[in-house]
Design an enzyme around this catalytic site. Structure first.
Site, short mmCIF file in Angstrom:
data_model
loop_
_atom_site.label_atom_id
_atom_site.label_comp_id
_atom_site.label_asym_id
_atom_site.label_seq_id
_atom_site.Cartn_x
_atom_site.Cartn_y
_atom_site.Cartn_z
CB THR A 140 -8.65 -9.13 -9.49
OG1 THR A 140 -9.52 -9.17 -10.62
CG2 THR A 140 -8.51 -10.53 -8.90
CB CYS A 165 8.46 8.30 0.44
SG CYS A 165 7.67 6.91 1.28
CD GLN A 184 6.67 4.43 10.20
OE1 GLN A 184 7.12 3.62 11.02
NE2 GLN A 184 7.11 4.50 8.96
N GLY A 222 -0.56 2.37 2.26
CA GLY A 222 -0.94 3.58 2.96
C GLY A 222 -1.14 4.78 2.06
CB THR A 223 0.72 6.09 -0.90
OG1 THR A 223 1.95 6.32 -0.21
CG2 THR A 223 0.51 7.17 -1.94
#
Length: 382
Positions: A238, A331, A180, A71-72
């Site tokens: 890749t 985080c 979420q 997600g980041t």
């Protein structure tokens, strides 16, 4: 010692089906998906099947799904490319977004000189629609709105359709961090007026290090990671075939069992709230996390009737008792600043009491929740 994992908003345990599918992928399909020989073609076929499977569940086209490391990366990719390539001059967000959005937005102000505007929040932490509309119509600049669907700390759910319609009416683009909520709620991007979404597999019982972005066709975004032609040229590097297969298995299984697991987890949350309220007089719930209609069923943010001194020892005590939970986003666990979300919505007195986020999955049981209540009661009496 009991071991109770109630930090599923941080990450979830892998499903058995996911482990099996990844083991098979690692053992049997090790070709580079960009290679033209049979080993490579087999891997490439598997990746494209996974892309089609995910897209179909979301109501998207396969070309609109771009695999990322999570997600980041997806949030960064979308916000940065929108400013760099689409001429976004004003970014509208809120002060309780995930730091993947907030820190990127702050960096873009310094790098490109964009205007950063924060929508006002009500007392529960939801954006004020009237203020958002005022921000959207304040001037003629090119705008991007970035508001998360489900807040990762307090569980509030925003009205994506209403916000998306406001954005479209004013000609603004709309990005939502849905880390979420994807895998936990049904989706149809044909019905939700959003241009960009982000997801991370480890939030719905898939592997870490893999996620995806939904980028609606013809938005004009360009790649940020350059190199090979992987991901239709949008993200070089890749592809991690085993992670893609693991994510698709987790995604497909989550939606196959969604109704049953959602009902079960909602009952766990309701039971936990009831037990907390009856066992610990003075307990309160942050944001809308105790509202079954306006918050996700997967977490509750609890403000406990303990002193500030007790609060400093609470997480340590729970950990010693084998209970995993958190005071906010994993985080920012190394930060001494506390939760930026709670700092924004609570007053000084409320902030003195310890707040804990408990987050659930289908792996949890009522017996585990009873044990947590027992530990909290013992801590209160000590």
């Amino acid at each position: 010692m009991h071991k109770v994992y109630l930090d599923n908003a941080a990450t979830t345990p892998l499903r058995e089906e996911v482990i099996e599918s990844m083991h098979q992928a690692l053992c049997e399909c090790y070709g580079n998906p960009s290679s033209t020989h049979a080993f490579g073609r087999t891997a490439k076929t598997g990746i494209e099947k996974a892309r089609k499977s995910i897209a179909a569940e979301l109501g998207a086209q396969p070309s609109e799904i771009i695999f990322t490391s999570g997600g980041t990366e997806a949030d960064n990719m979308i916000l940065r490319s929108a400013v760099r390539d689409l001429g976004i001059q004003t970014l509208i967000t809120s002060k309780i977004e995930h730091h993947a959005v907030l820190h990127t937005a702050e960096a873009l102000v310094g790098e490109y000189g964009i205007e950063l505007r924060f929508v006002e929040l009500d007392g529960s932490g939801n954006p004020k629609m009237e203020h958002l509309q005022n921000l959207l119509t304040a001037d003629s600049s090119n705008k991007l709105v970035s508001l998360m669907h489900v807040n990762n700390e307090i569980g509030n759910m925003i009205d994506l359709i209403k916000i998306g319609n406001l954005c479209r009416e004013s000609g603004a683009l709309f990005h939502s961090d849905t880390v979420q909520s994807i895998g936990h709620f049904p989706w149809d991007v044909q019905q939700v007026p959003v241009d960009f979404l982000t997801a991370a597999a480890h939030k719905f019982h898939g592997p870490k290090g893999i996620g995806f972005a939904f980028i609606r066709k013809n938005t004009g975004l360009k790649p940020l990671i350059l190199g090979g032609s992987q991901e239709r040229g949008f993200r070089a590097g890749t592809e991690p075939y085993h992670n893609v297969i693991g994510m698709e298995t987790a995604f497909r299984t989550a939606y196959k069992d969604l109704a049953k697991e959602r009902e079960y987890v909602q009952q766990l949350k309701d039971y936990f709230i009831e037990k907390l309220t009856s066992s610990l007089p003075g307990v309160a719930f942050n944001g809308l996390s105790a509202d079954p209609e306006k918050s996700t069923y997967t977490l509750v943010n609890v403000r406990l009737p303990f002193t500030e001194a007790q609060g400093q020892m609470l997480l340590f005590h729970l950990d010693l008792k084998g209970i995993a939970c958190s005071k906010g986003s994993a985080c920012q666990s190394g930060s001494n600043m506390g939760s930026h979300v709670l700092n924004e919505i609570l007053d000084e007195e409320a902030l003195k009491q310890p707040s804990i986020r408990f987050s659930f999955s289908h792996c949890n049981t009522r017996e585990e929740l009873d044990y947590v209540i027992e530990v909290l009661q013992e801590f209160a009496a000590a």
